[in-house]
Design a protein around this motif. Structure first.
Motif, PDB file in Angstrom:
ATOM      1  N   ARG A 303       0.847  -1.191   0.000  1.00 20.94           N
ATOM      2  CA  ARG A 303       0.000   0.000   0.000  1.00 20.94           C
ATOM      3  C   ARG A 303       0.882   1.240   0.000  1.00 20.94           C
ATOM      4  N   VAL A 304       0.456   2.241  -0.726  1.00 16.92           N
ATOM      5  CA  VAL A 304       1.127   3.542  -0.726  1.00 16.92           C
ATOM      6  C   VAL A 304       0.113   4.560  -0.213  1.00 16.92           C
ATOM      7  N   THR A 305       0.394   5.136   0.953  1.00 21.45           N
ATOM      8  CA  THR A 305      -0.559   6.031   1.613  1.00 21.45           C
ATOM      9  C   THR A 305       0.169   7.224   2.213  1.00 21.45           C
ATOM     10  N   LYS A 306      -0.608   8.209   2.592  1.00 19.80           N
ATOM     11  CA  LYS A 306      -0.053   9.342   3.327  1.00 19.80           C
ATOM     12  C   LYS A 306       0.324   8.887   4.736  1.00 19.80           C
ATOM     13  N   ALA A 307       1.393   9.468   5.268  1.00 22.63           N
ATOM     14  CA  ALA A 307       1.848   9.122   6.606  1.00 22.63           C
ATOM     15  C   ALA A 307       0.838   9.609   7.649  1.00 22.63           C
ATOM     16  N   GLU A 308       0.844   8.935   8.785  1.00 18.24           N
ATOM     17  CA  GLU A 308       0.020   9.334   9.921  1.00 18.24           C
ATOM     18  C   GLU A 308       0.908  10.041  10.937  1.00 18.24           C
ATOM     19  N   ALA A 309       0.398  11.122  11.503  1.00 16.63           N
ATOM     20  CA  ALA A 309       1.216  11.959  12.390  1.00 16.63           C
ATOM     21  C   ALA A 309       1.698  11.198  13.621  1.00 16.63           C
ATOM     22  N   GLY A 310       0.945  10.195  14.053  1.00 19.96           N
ATOM     23  CA  GLY A 310       1.328   9.477  15.258  1.00 19.96           C
ATOM     24  C   GLY A 310       2.352   8.380  15.058  1.00 19.96           C
ATOM     25  N   ASP A 311       2.733   8.095  13.798  1.00 23.02           N
ATOM     26  CA  ASP A 311       3.716   7.045  13.542  1.00 23.02           C
ATOM     27  C   ASP A 311       5.114   7.525  13.900  1.00 23.02           C
ATOM     28  N   PRO A 312       6.028   6.581  14.176  1.00 24.26           N
ATOM     29  CA  PRO A 312       7.403   6.987  14.495  1.00 24.26           C
ATOM     30  C   PRO A 312       8.060   7.675  13.305  1.00 24.26           C
ATOM     31  N   ALA A 313       8.933   8.625  13.601  1.00 26.59           N
ATOM     32  CA  ALA A 313       9.694   9.303  12.551  1.00 26.59           C
ATOM     33  C   ALA A 313      10.659   8.302  11.917  1.00 26.59           C
ATOM     34  N   PRO A 314      10.937   8.419  10.634  1.00 30.14           N
ATOM     35  CA  PRO A 314      10.488   9.460   9.702  1.00 30.14           C
ATOM     36  C   PRO A 314       9.204   9.109   8.969  1.00 30.14           C
ATOM     37  N   PHE A 315       8.455   8.096   9.493  1.00 30.96           N
ATOM     38  CA  PHE A 315       7.271   7.626   8.776  1.00 30.96           C
ATOM     39  C   PHE A 315       6.004   8.362   9.204  1.00 30.96           C
ATOM     40  N   ASN A 316       6.176   9.520   9.856  1.00 26.37           N
ATOM     41  CA  ASN A 316       5.028  10.312  10.299  1.00 26.37           C
ATOM     42  C   ASN A 316       4.748  11.497   9.380  1.00 26.37           C
ATOM     43  N   THR A 317       5.495  11.630   8.320  1.00 23.55           N
ATOM     44  CA  THR A 317       5.236  12.675   7.328  1.00 23.55           C
ATOM     45  C   THR A 317       5.499  12.125   5.933  1.00 23.55           C
ATOM     46  N   GLY A 318       4.870  12.756   4.947  1.00 23.11           N
ATOM     47  CA  GLY A 318       5.133  12.382   3.567  1.00 23.11           C
ATOM     48  C   GLY A 318       4.318  11.190   3.100  1.00 23.11           C
ATOM     49  N   VAL A 319       4.823  10.537   2.047  1.00 19.64           N
ATOM     50  CA  VAL A 319       4.164   9.376   1.438  1.00 19.64           C
ATOM     51  C   VAL A 319       4.955   8.127   1.804  1.00 19.64           C
ATOM     52  N   ILE A 320       4.255   7.115   2.309  1.00 20.91           N
ATOM     53  CA  ILE A 320       4.896   5.900   2.805  1.00 20.91           C
ATOM     54  C   ILE A 320       4.424   4.702   1.986  1.00 20.91           C
ATOM     55  N   ALA A 321       5.365   3.889   1.547  1.00 21.74           N
ATOM     56  CA  ALA A 321       5.042   2.608   0.906  1.00 21.74           C
ATOM     57  C   ALA A 321       5.225   1.518   1.955  1.00 21.74           C
ATOM     58  N   ARG A 322       4.187   0.756   2.166  1.00 19.73           N
ATOM     59  CA  ARG A 322       4.221  -0.261   3.211  1.00 19.73           C
ATOM     60  C   ARG A 322       3.887  -1.634   2.620  1.00 19.73           C
ATOM     61  N   ALA A 323       4.535  -2.667   3.143  1.00 13.55           N
ATOM     62  CA  ALA A 323       4.217  -4.050   2.779  1.00 13.55           C
ATOM     63  C   ALA A 323       3.548  -4.719   3.971  1.00 13.55           C
ATOM     64  N   ARG A 324       2.468  -5.436   3.704  1.00  9.81           N
ATOM     65  CA  ARG A 324       1.752  -6.170   4.745  1.00  9.81           C
ATOM     66  C   ARG A 324       1.490  -7.586   4.258  1.00  9.81           C
ATOM     67  N   VAL A 325       1.355  -8.502   5.200  1.00 10.56           N
ATOM     68  CA  VAL A 325       1.076  -9.899   4.879  1.00 10.56           C
ATOM     69  C   VAL A 325      -0.284 -10.251   5.460  1.00 10.56           C
TER      70      VAL A 325
END
Length: 668
Positions: A303-325
């Motif tokens: 999934r490619v989504t906008k970062a959530e402010a509560g996530d640990p840095a540096p994944f709390n800003t910008g666009v994040i690509a995440r892999a999930r199983v």
């Protein structure tokens, strides 16, 4: 070009590995610290792929205990120390590339030697050119007549041809054309052309290690590229630094998806971006389900989504690509990084080499301890992936110390790696460095353990995976049945059906235990056993258990019409005596004859029991009789049954009766 062999010298623990012969797939087997990684790193530095830029560094890589003596061991007149020497074979198509330019017969051999030293900017080579044929071809191609050839009569190389033509005060048009052609070659000679062509044909080495695991998520905003070298731009906690291995594997996955960080940044619609990520997820999931047999209910989601402010840095800003199983059975998904270490490695490996296949290229793959964290069954799946997806396109060389990663069906694919040590005098040990051998006869039992375990595991597994399993009493039964079946086949008579997997159970009293072990494995079992006078109760118990249909519980005396008997009673007594004489090297007065047998151990009765009685009267120096040695001798001397005498004929008639009974047990 195919790599036939290589030799590593002067590299870390490897002073001289010895020649290491190769096939399409080769496994380097050895315990920890034996030098397996050093061998792969040295080979990878011969012509490294840009993605794995292995390089030689004298201070770091030259054997440390000899570093201070480097100048004495490698004087300037001899050049820098050689790290790798390799032998290659040119394919017919590659040979044609040489002959198209240099003419038919330009190569004395299609074998090439390539090596690299410390400090070399590129690998060096030796190709066996026939300069006479080359010069003749070039002169013929440019139409030089006898007079035009005269100044070149003493030239033995293209360098000498070029110099002779340059020295002429005047040149004909044909001579000038020949000179121009030679000067247009790399290096202005044939060997320069050959070297340039070889370097263009030579595969690159791509190195992949146990530590190359995909990251679970990346922040795409701060990733920029400088050519093929992505890095973090300023503002990131690791700004102006190269991406780590896990992040690079994630980029490989995005590229496999048909997208990139640049495209993600520029994307203006969610649907187009999501479609590509789903397509890649499905493609990798298909491979995952084919080769990851540990759990058939896993799917990968990217999934490619906008970062959530509560996530640990540096994944709390910008666009994040995440892999999930996602586990479709439990209907839950978890971050990729929370799966087992084995799963993360296996998936990362699939991504890496799916992308390698997509890009193509002439590659030799060097895999360092692949599948180290995988369960034994998953390691077998990984070997299957090698055979199915990698070996058809690339030569593969991998290292392991796991018995489950040793190809069990062909131990000739294994090369034993040892750090050999010796005691020169009591209490004083020295090392010979890492050595490699292909005869799987290592001096260190710890080194041999994976091979022994692999072979033992394969034998054990054969008991379970043979769809049609015939239980016999011992290994001698297997050898006798195989030898007799082979002889019957040569005579176009009934041979043992190849669907049978023959398993030695160790005696009639142990067959019941084997049957219990097989229970539930959905196998087609049959028994062919010996039978003595006291075995009636054991057979009744086996039949009463009803684990095997009674029609498939057979024994030699019932088939042959004898009151009791063993596999040896298939043989005519005189024929069996000949086998025993050969097996125990009984000659002259010690040789056994039918007259001696009838005198000392008259029949009827089981042939092996009569033989045991006969052996008791032989001289004390005679080896003790055993059941296996005659069977072993016969399988190594199959010509013994080639004759047409009455003993051989009777033996083969009995053998055919037994084999027909066994084959009949294949029917439901």
């Amino acid at each position: 070009m195919k790599l036939d062999s290589f030799r590593v010298t002067n590299f870390r623990s490897v002073e001289d590995s010895g020649e290491i012969t190769l096939k399409d797939l080769v496994c380097l087997v050895g315990k920890n610290e034996a030098g397996k990684t050093a061998l792969l790193n040295a080979l990878g530095g011969l012509n490294p792929h840009p993605a794995t830029p292995l390089a030689y560094d004298k201070e770091r890589d030259y054997p440390r205990r000899h570093l201070n003596d480097y100048a004495a061991r490698h004087p300037e007149s001899q050049g820098e120390a050689v790290v790798v020497t390799s032998s290659w074979t040119l394919s017919p198509a590659e040979v044609r590339l040489f002959t198209d330019e240099l003419g038919p017969g330009c190569l004395n051999s299609n074998s090439v030697v390539i090596w690299r030293r410390y400090g070399d900017e590129a690998c060096q080579f030796k190709v066996n050119l026939d300069y006479g044929a080359i010069i003749e071809h070039l002169m013929e191609a440019h139409g030089l007549d006898e007079a035009e050839r005269a100044p070149l009569a003493d030239a033995t190389t293209t360098d000498e041809v070029r110099k002779a033509l340059d020295a002429l005060p005047e040149r004909s048009a044909a001579q000038q054309a020949l000179l121009d052609r030679i000067k247009a070659m790399p290096g202005k000679n044939a060997i320069g052309f050959a070297g340039g062509l070889l370097r263009s044909l030579m595969p690159q080495f791509m190195y992949f290690s146990y530590y190359d695991r995909m990251a679970g998520q990346i922040r795409v905003d701060d990733i920029v590229r400088n050519g093929d070298a992505p890095y973090h731009q300023p503002g990131h906690p690791h700004s102006n630094t190269k991406l780590d291995v896990g992040e690079r594997v994630f980029l490989d996955f995005l590229e496999f998806a048909g997208t990139s960080v640049e495209e993600i940044k520029a994307s203006t619609t969610y649907e187009s971006l999501n479609a590509k990520c789903e397509a890649a997820s499905n493609a990798i999931t298909d491979q995952l389900q084919e080769y990851w047999t540990q759990n058939a209910f896993l799917e990968l989601e990217v999934r490619v989504t906008k970062a959530e402010a509560g996530d640990p840095a540096p994944f709390n800003t910008g666009v994040i690509a995440r892999a999930r199983v996602r586990n479709t059975l439990h209907r839950v998904s978890v971050p990729f990084s929370e799966r087992s270490a084995g799963f993360i490695w296996f998936f990362s490996f699939l991504v890496k080499f799916a992308q390698v296949s997509k890009r193509g290229g002439n590659l030799i793959l060097l895999l360092d301890e692949p599948g180290l964290t995988l369960h034994g069954k998953a390691q077998a799946d990984l070997l299957r992936y090698f055979d199915d997806r990698l070996v058809p396109k690339h030569q593969v060389i991998f290292s392991t110390h796991s018995p489950f990663m040793v190809p069990p069906d062909d131990l000739t694919l294994s090369r034993v790696v040892e750090d050999q040590v010796e005691m020169r005098r009591p209490g004083v040990w020295t090392t010979k460095g890492t050595k490699v051998r292909d005869d799987v006869l290592a001096t260190d039992p710890d080194t041999l353990f994976p091979l022994q375990a692999a072979l033992g595991y394969d034998v054990t597994q054969t008991l379970f995976i043979g769809k049609h399993t015939l239980l016999v009493e011992g290994p001698g039964d297997i050898l006798f049945l195989k030898a007799l079946s082979a002889q019957l086949k040569r005579r176009r008579r009934t041979e043992l059906d190849r669907r049978w997997t023959i398993c030695p159970a160790g005696g009639l009293d142990k067959i019941q235990s084997f049957v219990s072990l097989f229970k539930g494995a959905n196998l087609h079992l049959a028994v062919m056993s010996d039978r003595a006078q006291g075995d009636k109760r054991k057979l009744e118990q086996l039949r009463a258990a009803a684990a095997i249909p009674e029609s498939r519980i057979m024994n030699y005396p019932d088939v042959l019409g004898l009151p009791e008997g063993d596999v040896e009673d298939i043989f005519d007594p005189e024929t069996y005596l000949g086998i025993v004489n050969g097996a125990f090297e009984l000659k002259g007065r010690s040789s056994l004859t039918l007259a001696k047998l009838d005198k000392e151990a008259p029949g009827p009765g089981r042939l092996v029991k009569r033989m045991e009685t006969l052996f008791r009267i032989l001289p004390p120096s005679t080896p003790e009789f055993d059941h296996f040695s005659p069977a072993d001798w016969l399988i190594r001397n199959p010509g013994f049954l080639d004759g047409d005498g009455p003993g051989v004929a009777a033996t083969l008639d009995n053998a055919e009766k037994v084999i027909k009974a066994i084959n009949a047990a294949l029917s439901p």
